[in-house]
Scaffold this motif. Structure first.
Motif, PDB file in Angstrom:
ATOM      1  N   ASP A  20      25.401  -2.878  12.774  1.00  0.00           N
ATOM      2  CA  ASP A  20      26.424  -2.840  13.948  1.00  0.00           C
ATOM      3  C   ASP A  20      25.445  -2.907  15.114  1.00  0.00           C
ATOM      4  OD1 ASP A  20      27.933  -2.353  15.842  1.00  0.00           O
ATOM      5  OD2 ASP A  20      28.353  -0.075  15.380  1.00  0.00           O
ATOM      6  N   GLY A  21      25.394  -4.261  15.841  1.00  0.00           N
ATOM      7  CA  GLY A  21      24.573  -4.663  16.811  1.00  0.00           C
ATOM      8  C   GLY A  21      25.014  -4.271  18.081  1.00  0.00           C
ATOM      9  N   ARG A  22      26.277  -3.466  18.035  1.00  0.00           N
ATOM     10  CA  ARG A  22      26.620  -2.857  19.274  1.00  0.00           C
ATOM     11  C   ARG A  22      26.668  -1.501  19.424  1.00  0.00           C
ATOM     12  NH1 ARG A  22      32.455  -4.959  20.882  1.00  0.00           N
ATOM     13  NH2 ARG A  22      31.955  -3.746  22.433  1.00  0.00           N
ATOM     14  N   LEU A  23      25.527  -1.000  18.623  1.00  0.00           N
ATOM     15  CA  LEU A  23      25.281   0.405  18.867  1.00  0.00           C
ATOM     16  C   LEU A  23      24.973   0.714  20.034  1.00  0.00           C
ATOM     17  CD1 LEU A  23      23.383   1.567  15.584  1.00  0.00           C
ATOM     18  CD2 LEU A  23      25.776   2.173  16.166  1.00  0.00           C
ATOM     19  N   THR A  24      25.006   1.740  20.876  1.00  0.00           N
ATOM     20  CA  THR A  24      24.147   2.320  22.015  1.00  0.00           C
ATOM     21  C   THR A  24      22.943   2.693  21.765  1.00  0.00           C
ATOM     22  OG1 THR A  24      24.992   4.242  21.917  1.00  0.00           O
ATOM     23  CG2 THR A  24      26.455   2.922  23.162  1.00  0.00           C
ATOM     24  N   ASN A  25      22.046   2.633  22.650  1.00  0.00           N
ATOM     25  CA  ASN A  25      20.561   3.327  22.281  1.00  0.00           C
ATOM     26  C   ASN A  25      20.640   4.640  21.906  1.00  0.00           C
ATOM     27  OD1 ASN A  25      17.568   2.890  22.381  1.00  0.00           O
ATOM     28  ND2 ASN A  25      17.885   4.347  23.905  1.00  0.00           N
ATOM     29  N   GLN A  26      21.510   5.370  22.341  1.00  0.00           N
ATOM     30  CA  GLN A  26      21.896   6.827  21.980  1.00  0.00           C
ATOM     31  C   GLN A  26      22.287   6.958  20.576  1.00  0.00           C
ATOM     32  OE1 GLN A  26      21.021   9.843  24.007  1.00  0.00           O
ATOM     33  NE2 GLN A  26      21.154  10.521  21.833  1.00  0.00           N
ATOM     34  N   GLU A  27      23.259   6.035  20.011  1.00  0.00           N
ATOM     35  CA  GLU A  27      23.594   6.171  18.846  1.00  0.00           C
ATOM     36  C   GLU A  27      22.612   5.721  17.832  1.00  0.00           C
ATOM     37  OE1 GLU A  27      28.426   4.972  19.724  1.00  0.00           O
ATOM     38  OE2 GLU A  27      26.934   3.370  19.661  1.00  0.00           O
ATOM     39  N   LEU A  28      21.998   4.591  18.363  1.00  0.00           N
ATOM     40  CA  LEU A  28      20.784   4.241  17.362  1.00  0.00           C
ATOM     41  C   LEU A  28      19.919   5.210  17.345  1.00  0.00           C
ATOM     42  CD1 LEU A  28      19.464   1.807  15.796  1.00  0.00           C
ATOM     43  CD2 LEU A  28      18.640   1.162  17.970  1.00  0.00           C
ATOM     44  N   ALA A  29      19.264   5.821  18.341  1.00  0.00           N
ATOM     45  CA  ALA A  29      18.184   7.194  18.444  1.00  0.00           C
ATOM     46  C   ALA A  29      18.724   8.153  17.257  1.00  0.00           C
ATOM     47  CB  ALA A  29      18.058   7.396  19.692  1.00  0.00           C
ATOM     48  N   ASP A  30      20.166   8.565  17.406  1.00  0.00           N
ATOM     49  CA  ASP A  30      20.782   9.553  16.685  1.00  0.00           C
ATOM     50  C   ASP A  30      20.525   8.954  15.140  1.00  0.00           C
ATOM     51  OD1 ASP A  30      21.146  11.078  19.017  1.00  0.00           O
ATOM     52  OD2 ASP A  30      23.302  10.816  19.022  1.00  0.00           O
ATOM     53  N   GLN A  31      21.014   7.758  14.856  1.00  0.00           N
ATOM     54  CA  GLN A  31      21.025   7.548  13.582  1.00  0.00           C
ATOM     55  C   GLN A  31      19.582   7.439  12.781  1.00  0.00           C
ATOM     56  OE1 GLN A  31      22.976   4.092  12.161  1.00  0.00           O
ATOM     57  NE2 GLN A  31      24.832   4.366  13.574  1.00  0.00           N
ATOM     58  N   VAL A  32      18.659   7.124  13.590  1.00  0.00           N
ATOM     59  CA  VAL A  32      17.135   6.632  13.027  1.00  0.00           C
ATOM     60  C   VAL A  32      16.444   8.135  13.287  1.00  0.00           C
ATOM     61  CG1 VAL A  32      17.210   4.217  13.185  1.00  0.00           C
ATOM     62  CG2 VAL A  32      16.316   5.661  14.905  1.00  0.00           C
ATOM     63  N   GLY A  33      16.788   8.902  13.912  1.00  0.00           N
ATOM     64  CA  GLY A  33      16.047  10.339  14.156  1.00  0.00           C
ATOM     65  C   GLY A  33      15.038  10.354  15.211  1.00  0.00           C
ATOM     66  N   LEU A  34      15.197   9.631  16.190  1.00  0.00           N
ATOM     67  CA  LEU A  34      14.430   9.525  17.368  1.00  0.00           C
ATOM     68  C   LEU A  34      15.173   9.959  18.562  1.00  0.00           C
ATOM     69  CD1 LEU A  34      12.574   5.994  17.102  1.00  0.00           C
ATOM     70  CD2 LEU A  34      11.700   8.235  16.661  1.00  0.00           C
ATOM     71  N   SER A  35      14.091  10.353  19.694  1.00  0.00           N
ATOM     72  CA  SER A  35      15.159  10.479  20.968  1.00  0.00           C
ATOM     73  C   SER A  35      15.096   9.176  21.592  1.00  0.00           C
ATOM     74  CB  SER A  35      14.057  11.250  21.820  1.00  0.00           C
ATOM     75  OG  SER A  35      12.801  10.801  22.074  1.00  0.00           O
ATOM     76  N   PRO A  36      15.999   8.762  22.509  1.00  0.00           N
ATOM     77  CA  PRO A  36      16.436   7.589  22.885  1.00  0.00           C
ATOM     78  C   PRO A  36      15.042   6.726  23.716  1.00  0.00           C
ATOM     79  CG  PRO A  36      18.117   9.135  23.743  1.00  0.00           C
ATOM     80  CD  PRO A  36      16.751  10.011  23.020  1.00  0.00           C
ATOM     81  N   SER A  37      14.231   7.322  24.377  1.00  0.00           N
ATOM     82  CA  SER A  37      13.059   6.654  24.759  1.00  0.00           C
ATOM     83  C   SER A  37      12.252   5.736  23.960  1.00  0.00           C
ATOM     84  CB  SER A  37      12.425   7.284  25.904  1.00  0.00           C
ATOM     85  OG  SER A  37      13.056   7.750  27.092  1.00  0.00           O
ATOM     86  N   PRO A  38      11.843   6.570  22.909  1.00  0.00           N
ATOM     87  CA  PRO A  38      11.094   5.829  21.885  1.00  0.00           C
ATOM     88  C   PRO A  38      11.656   4.930  20.978  1.00  0.00           C
ATOM     89  CG  PRO A  38      10.686   8.326  21.919  1.00  0.00           C
ATOM     90  CD  PRO A  38      11.692   8.031  22.683  1.00  0.00           C
ATOM     91  N   CYS A  39      12.966   5.217  20.995  1.00  0.00           N
ATOM     92  CA  CYS A  39      13.795   4.278  20.095  1.00  0.00           C
ATOM     93  C   CYS A  39      13.984   2.995  20.829  1.00  0.00           C
ATOM     94  CB  CYS A  39      15.181   5.052  19.896  1.00  0.00           C
ATOM     95  SG  CYS A  39      16.261   3.908  19.096  1.00  0.00           S
ATOM     96  N   LEU A  40      14.208   3.167  22.236  1.00  0.00           N
ATOM     97  CA  LEU A  40      14.311   1.889  22.728  1.00  0.00           C
ATOM     98  C   LEU A  40      13.257   1.079  23.007  1.00  0.00           C
ATOM     99  CD1 LEU A  40      16.063   0.335  24.738  1.00  0.00           C
ATOM    100  CD2 LEU A  40      15.482   1.390  26.632  1.00  0.00           C
ATOM    101  N   ARG A  41      11.855   1.666  23.080  1.00  0.00           N
ATOM    102  CA  ARG A  41      10.614   0.929  23.239  1.00  0.00           C
ATOM    103  C   ARG A  41      10.458   0.205  21.777  1.00  0.00           C
ATOM    104  NH1 ARG A  41       8.759   5.711  25.754  1.00  0.00           N
ATOM    105  NH2 ARG A  41       8.224   6.690  24.123  1.00  0.00           N
TER     106      ARG A  41
END
Length: 169
Positions: A20-41
Motif C-alpha cells: 500500500d503505497g498510500r500509507l501515511t508516514n504514521q501508519e507506516l511507522a506503526d506497521q514497522v515498529g518505529l516512531s514517525p521521524s526515523p521512519c520518514l528518514r
C-alpha cells in the motif's frame, strides 16, 4: 545488514509500501515498529538510494477499457547492436507497451501490450509494429485471463541476507 545495505526494518518498510503505497508516514511507522521521524528518514534514504523508484496507482485494465493483453515475441531482422537499440527505442515510445524484455531463446524481445480489443491490436500491429524495418518476425500470444499481475516483488532473498548478516556480528 544485507549486502544491499538493508536491514530487517528497511525490508518491512519496502514490503508495507509495496502492499500500500498510500500509507501515511504514521501508519507506516506503526506497521514497522518505529516512531514517525526515523521512519520518514528511512523512507527518504530508500528513495534516494534507488530502492523505491516511484509511487503510482495501479489501474484496473478492464475498468478503463483495456480488455486485451497480448504478449508479443519479436525477432530482430539482422542481429546488430544498432537494430536492437532502435527496436528498444521504438517499443519504449509506444504507450500500449507496458513491459518489454530483451530475452534469450527463440525471440529477442518479449513485449507486453495492452489495448482495448483485437481491432486495436490489429491496428497497432499493422500500422506501427510491422512498419519497423528491424523486425524480422512477430508472434502474438493473447492472454485469456489474468491470473497474477502487478504483484509485489519478493524480498525473501534480502531477508535471508539481513538475518545472516545480523547473525554474523
Amino acid at each position: 545488514m544485507s549486502d544491499f545495505g538493508l536491514d530487517p526494518i528497511d525490508l518491512r518498510i519496502l514490503r508495507a509500501l509495496q502492499a500500500d503505497g498510500r500509507l501515511t508516514n504514521q501508519e507506516l511507522a506503526d506497521q514497522v515498529g518505529l516512531s514517525p521521524s526515523p521512519c520518514l528518514r528511512r523512507v527518504r534514504r530508500l528513495e534516494r538510494d534507488g530502492f523505491i523508484r516511484t509511487y503510482r496507482a495501479v489501474l484496473d485494465r478492464e475498468s478503463i477499457g483495456l480488455g486485451l493483453t497480448v504478449f508479443v515475441d519479436i525477432k530482430v531482422e539482422k542481429h546488430s547492436r544498432e537494430n536492437a537499440m532502435a527496436l528498444q527505442e521504438a517499443l519504449t515510445a509506444l504507450p500500449e507497451v507496458v513491459a518489454c524484455h530483451m530475452v534469450s531463446g527463440t525471440a529477442d524481445f518479449i513485449v507486453e501490450i495492452v489495448v482495448a480489443d483485437l481491432k486495436a491490436y490489429e491496428r497497432l500491429l499493422t500500422e506501427r509494429l510491422l512498419t519497423l524495418p528491424m523486425i524480422g518476425d512477430i508472434r502474438s500470444n493473447f492472454a485469456l485471463t489474468q491470473v497474477k499481475t502487478d504483484a509485489p516483488l519478493p524480498l525473501t532473498h534480502l531477508e535471508r541476507e539481513a538475518r545472516a548478516g545480523k547473525a554474523g556480528r
